[in-house]
Design a protein around this motif. Sequence first.
Motif, PDB file in Angstrom:
ATOM      1  N   MET A   1      -3.206   1.192  11.596  1.00  0.00           N
ATOM      2  CA  MET A   1      -1.855   1.151  11.059  1.00  0.00           C
ATOM      3  C   MET A   1      -1.540   2.524  10.465  1.00  0.00           C
ATOM      4  O   MET A   1      -2.381   3.128   9.798  1.00  0.00           O
ATOM      5  N   HIS A   2      -0.356   2.964  10.708  1.00  0.00           N
ATOM      6  CA  HIS A   2       0.074   4.261  10.200  1.00  0.00           C
ATOM      7  C   HIS A   2       0.151   4.200   8.672  1.00  0.00           C
ATOM      8  O   HIS A   2       0.539   3.188   8.088  1.00  0.00           O
ATOM      9  N   SER A   3      -0.208   5.281   8.006  1.00  0.00           N
ATOM     10  CA  SER A   3      -0.251   5.280   6.537  1.00  0.00           C
ATOM     11  C   SER A   3       1.120   5.024   5.905  1.00  0.00           C
ATOM     12  O   SER A   3       1.211   4.358   4.877  1.00  0.00           O
ATOM     13  N   ASP A   4       2.186   5.544   6.504  1.00  0.00           N
ATOM     14  CA  ASP A   4       3.525   5.310   5.951  1.00  0.00           C
ATOM     15  C   ASP A   4       3.915   3.837   6.047  1.00  0.00           C
ATOM     16  O   ASP A   4       4.495   3.273   5.112  1.00  0.00           O
ATOM     17  N   THR A   5       3.562   3.204   7.150  1.00  0.00           N
ATOM     18  CA  THR A   5       3.855   1.781   7.329  1.00  0.00           C
ATOM     19  C   THR A   5       3.053   0.951   6.324  1.00  0.00           C
ATOM     20  O   THR A   5       3.573   0.021   5.705  1.00  0.00           O
ATOM     21  N   HIS A   6       1.791   1.312   6.174  1.00  0.00           N
ATOM     22  CA  HIS A   6       0.935   0.599   5.222  1.00  0.00           C
ATOM     23  C   HIS A   6       1.490   0.721   3.798  1.00  0.00           C
ATOM     24  O   HIS A   6       1.552  -0.265   3.063  1.00  0.00           O
ATOM     25  N   LEU A   7       1.891   1.916   3.420  1.00  0.00           N
ATOM     26  CA  LEU A   7       2.443   2.133   2.085  1.00  0.00           C
ATOM     27  C   LEU A   7       3.732   1.346   1.881  1.00  0.00           C
ATOM     28  O   LEU A   7       3.950   0.761   0.814  1.00  0.00           O
ATOM     29  N   LEU A   8       4.584   1.297   2.888  1.00  0.00           N
ATOM     30  CA  LEU A   8       5.841   0.557   2.803  1.00  0.00           C
ATOM     31  C   LEU A   8       5.573  -0.943   2.627  1.00  0.00           C
ATOM     32  O   LEU A   8       6.183  -1.597   1.776  1.00  0.00           O
ATOM     33  N   LEU A   9       4.648  -1.486   3.425  1.00  0.00           N
ATOM     34  CA  LEU A   9       4.301  -2.906   3.295  1.00  0.00           C
ATOM     35  C   LEU A   9       3.694  -3.201   1.924  1.00  0.00           C
ATOM     36  O   LEU A   9       3.990  -4.225   1.309  1.00  0.00           O
ATOM     37  N   HIS A  10       2.866  -2.293   1.444  1.00  0.00           N
ATOM     38  CA  HIS A  10       2.277  -2.465   0.117  1.00  0.00           C
ATOM     39  C   HIS A  10       3.355  -2.467  -0.965  1.00  0.00           C
ATOM     40  O   HIS A  10       3.308  -3.279  -1.897  1.00  0.00           O
ATOM     41  N   THR A  11       4.319  -1.586  -0.848  1.00  0.00           N
ATOM     42  CA  THR A  11       5.412  -1.506  -1.824  1.00  0.00           C
ATOM     43  C   THR A  11       6.226  -2.794  -1.837  1.00  0.00           C
ATOM     44  O   THR A  11       6.548  -3.318  -2.908  1.00  0.00           O
ATOM     45  N   TYR A  12       6.540  -3.326  -0.643  1.00  0.00           N
ATOM     46  CA  TYR A  12       7.291  -4.583  -0.569  1.00  0.00           C
ATOM     47  C   TYR A  12       6.509  -5.742  -1.176  1.00  0.00           C
ATOM     48  O   TYR A  12       7.054  -6.552  -1.909  1.00  0.00           O
ATOM     49  N   ARG A  13       5.228  -5.803  -0.859  1.00  0.00           N
ATOM     50  CA  ARG A  13       4.397  -6.907  -1.382  1.00  0.00           C
ATOM     51  C   ARG A  13       4.252  -6.795  -2.898  1.00  0.00           C
ATOM     52  O   ARG A  13       4.297  -7.799  -3.612  1.00  0.00           O
ATOM     53  N   ALA A  14       4.079  -5.594  -3.415  1.00  0.00           N
ATOM     54  CA  ALA A  14       3.958  -5.402  -4.860  1.00  0.00           C
ATOM     55  C   ALA A  14       5.244  -5.829  -5.569  1.00  0.00           C
ATOM     56  O   ALA A  14       5.197  -6.471  -6.627  1.00  0.00           O
ATOM     57  N   ALA A  15       6.394  -5.498  -4.996  1.00  0.00           N
ATOM     58  CA  ALA A  15       7.669  -5.898  -5.590  1.00  0.00           C
ATOM     59  C   ALA A  15       7.816  -7.413  -5.576  1.00  0.00           C
ATOM     60  O   ALA A  15       8.281  -8.019  -6.550  1.00  0.00           O
ATOM     61  N   GLU A  16       7.398  -8.040  -4.476  1.00  0.00           N
ATOM     62  CA  GLU A  16       7.459  -9.498  -4.375  1.00  0.00           C
ATOM     63  C   GLU A  16       6.569 -10.159  -5.426  1.00  0.00           C
ATOM     64  O   GLU A  16       6.972 -11.120  -6.092  1.00  0.00           O
ATOM     65  N   LEU A  17       5.373  -9.632  -5.610  1.00  0.00           N
ATOM     66  CA  LEU A  17       4.462 -10.185  -6.617  1.00  0.00           C
ATOM     67  C   LEU A  17       4.995  -9.988  -8.037  1.00  0.00           C
ATOM     68  O   LEU A  17       4.835 -10.862  -8.891  1.00  0.00           O
ATOM     69  N   ARG A  18       5.626  -8.858  -8.293  1.00  0.00           N
ATOM     70  CA  ARG A  18       6.201  -8.624  -9.626  1.00  0.00           C
ATOM     71  C   ARG A  18       7.330  -9.614  -9.927  1.00  0.00           C
ATOM     72  O   ARG A  18       7.441 -10.121 -11.040  1.00  0.00           O
ATOM     73  N   ARG A  19       8.185  -9.871  -8.914  1.00  0.00           N
ATOM     74  CA  ARG A  19       9.269 -10.856  -9.109  1.00  0.00           C
ATOM     75  C   ARG A  19       8.686 -12.242  -9.372  1.00  0.00           C
ATOM     76  O   ARG A  19       9.157 -12.976 -10.235  1.00  0.00           O
ATOM     77  N   GLU A  20       7.667 -12.591  -8.634  1.00  0.00           N
ATOM     78  CA  GLU A  20       7.040 -13.897  -8.812  1.00  0.00           C
ATOM     79  C   GLU A  20       6.382 -14.013 -10.191  1.00  0.00           C
ATOM     80  O   GLU A  20       6.481 -15.038 -10.858  1.00  0.00           O
ATOM     81  N   ALA A  21       5.728 -12.951 -10.628  1.00  0.00           N
ATOM     82  CA  ALA A  21       5.057 -12.964 -11.922  1.00  0.00           C
ATOM     83  C   ALA A  21       6.057 -12.992 -13.077  1.00  0.00           C
ATOM     84  O   ALA A  21       5.783 -13.575 -14.130  1.00  0.00           O
ATOM     85  N   ALA A  22       7.213 -12.392 -12.889  1.00  0.00           N
ATOM     86  CA  ALA A  22       8.223 -12.369 -13.955  1.00  0.00           C
ATOM     87  C   ALA A  22       8.744 -13.777 -14.247  1.00  0.00           C
ATOM     88  O   ALA A  22       9.104 -14.086 -15.381  1.00  0.00           O
ATOM     89  N   GLY A  23       8.763 -14.640 -13.247  1.00  0.00           N
ATOM     90  CA  GLY A  23       9.250 -16.000 -13.450  1.00  0.00           C
ATOM     91  C   GLY A  23       8.207 -16.943 -14.019  1.00  0.00           C
ATOM     92  O   GLY A  23       8.514 -18.066 -14.402  1.00  0.00           O
TER      93      GLY A  23
END
Length: 58
Positions: A1-23
């Motif tokens: 997997m290309h590093s930019d794609t991996h970083l983008l997916l990681h960023t999306y997943r981290a944001a999703e987890l933060r939203r879930e944890a905030a609730g």
Amino acid sequence: MHSDTHLLLHTYRAAELRREAAGFRPVRRPLRQRMGWTMVELGLRLAQAPPRRAARAA
């Protein structure tokens, strides 16, 4: 997997987890209730423990 794609997916997943944890709000029981259940648990553990050595008659 290309590093930019991996970083983008990681960023999306981290944001999703933060939203879930905030609730999520953990249930906080009052101190008296927590201490009471801790003492009950300790008493049950002590009651199940075998005696370390036999009692002696004086």
